[in-house]
Design an enzyme around this catalytic site. Sequence first.
Site, PDB file in Angstrom:
ATOM      1  N   LYS A  58       0.848  -1.201   0.000  1.00 45.31           N
ATOM      2  CA  LYS A  58       0.000   0.000   0.000  1.00 45.31           C
ATOM      3  C   LYS A  58       0.881   1.247   0.000  1.00 45.31           C
ATOM      4  O   LYS A  58       0.598   2.226  -0.697  1.00 45.31           O
ATOM      5  CB  LYS A  58      -0.947  -0.020   1.214  1.00 45.31           C
ATOM      6  CG  LYS A  58      -2.066  -1.042   1.038  1.00 45.31           C
ATOM      7  CD  LYS A  58      -2.832  -1.358   2.306  1.00 45.31           C
ATOM      8  CE  LYS A  58      -3.795  -2.524   2.034  1.00 45.31           C
ATOM      9  NZ  LYS A  58      -4.450  -3.055   3.236  1.00 45.31           N
TER      10      LYS A  58
ATOM     11  N   GLN B 168      -4.966  -1.777   9.456  1.00 42.88           N
ATOM     12  CA  GLN B 168      -4.786  -3.102   8.851  1.00 42.88           C
ATOM     13  C   GLN B 168      -5.389  -4.169   9.760  1.00 42.88           C
ATOM     14  O   GLN B 168      -5.035  -4.263  10.937  1.00 42.88           O
ATOM     15  CB  GLN B 168      -3.280  -3.350   8.618  1.00 42.88           C
ATOM     16  CG  GLN B 168      -2.975  -4.639   7.874  1.00 42.88           C
ATOM     17  CD  GLN B 168      -3.543  -4.653   6.448  1.00 42.88           C
ATOM     18  OE1 GLN B 168      -3.369  -3.699   5.689  1.00 42.88           O
ATOM     19  NE2 GLN B 168      -4.229  -5.727   6.083  1.00 42.88           N
TER      20      GLN B 168
ATOM     21  N   ASP C 162     -11.292   2.167   3.637  1.00 44.30           N
ATOM     22  CA  ASP C 162     -11.597   0.745   3.498  1.00 44.30           C
ATOM     23  C   ASP C 162     -13.095   0.524   3.313  1.00 44.30           C
ATOM     24  O   ASP C 162     -13.513  -0.580   2.953  1.00 44.30           O
ATOM     25  CB  ASP C 162     -11.135  -0.017   4.755  1.00 44.30           C
ATOM     26  CG  ASP C 162      -9.922  -0.886   4.494  1.00 44.30           C
ATOM     27  OD1 ASP C 162      -9.645  -1.166   3.307  1.00 44.30           O
ATOM     28  OD2 ASP C 162      -9.245  -1.280   5.467  1.00 44.30           O
TER      29      ASP C 162
END
Length: 286
Positions: A53, A97, A120
């Site tokens: 990322k 994460q 997200d």
Amino acid sequence: MNTQIIDGKSIASEIKEELRTRVENLKSQGITPGLAVILVGENPASKVYVSNKKKACEYIGMKSFSYELPAETSEKEVLDLVETLNEDTHVHGILVQLPLPKHMDEQKVILKIAPNKDVDGFHPQNVGALSIGLNGLVSCTPAGVIELLKRSNIEMQGKHCVVVGRSNIVGKPVSLLLLREHATVTICHSRTRDLESVLKQADIVVAAVGIPKFVKGSMLKSNVVVIDVGINRDENGKLCGDVDFESCTNIASHITPVPGGVGPMTIAMLMNNCVLAAATQGGTSN
Ligand code: NAD
């Protein structure tokens, strides 16, 4: 039949190139999109995802802010960090994460992220917006599936799409997105009776089951479009999807491979969400 393989890698590259231009435009307006990534603990797979990322951010010209915290970090420390990042105007997207260590309540952490920075797309406000057709940030893998279909010129309107899997991160959101594209959607799951008869009716199948090579060519009608979200290891430790690729070729009109199908789209769509979040927060329509 000549099955066409949908090249997710090249579509993802195309998207990243477009994003580079959009980032340049934003920069010329004084906005440098920034993504903050929080990683707690030493999960090796998570470390790889986070590093990919960061690389993608660099590639498209965005800033990334990395917070790699030890496994014993308290939930309160993470919540406080999220709160600080919510207020930080250099940060337009916040990604925690997952999975988090067991002593933390993931939902509590997700709820703390400002919905307009939730790149997200996991915050209930964004999930709710998706379900009633309002603008919001859409979770990356499901958004990637739709983008793959669109960029492969596959019509969704009026088609019967069968989604196998009903998870909050893939099955449910991808079903809502297909509905938004005017498809007729059937969601199947572990308790579906006679899955094969449902699959046989599908014009488009999205497999998000988590079982290696679960969907076989014999379960499908000819000319079906097959999108394989799965990432598994087969009996030889080789990467494979939830679809038995070999048996589906010559039956499907289009199919995504694993690796190189849906996988590369997830990061591309994450970057897309960051750019969108930065533009929205900066008050520009770029
Ligand atoms: P999950 O385990 O949360 O959900 C699996 C779903 O499959 C469940 O809803 C379950 O009801 C259904 N299911 C299980 N057995 C079934 C059966 N016999 N018949 C019908 N349905 C059945 O998994 P997930 O998080 O949705 O992930 C699915 C797959 O996608 C996994 O392989 C995962 O690794 C992969 N994945 C890939 C990406 C990506 O970036 N490409 C992102 C997320 C997940």
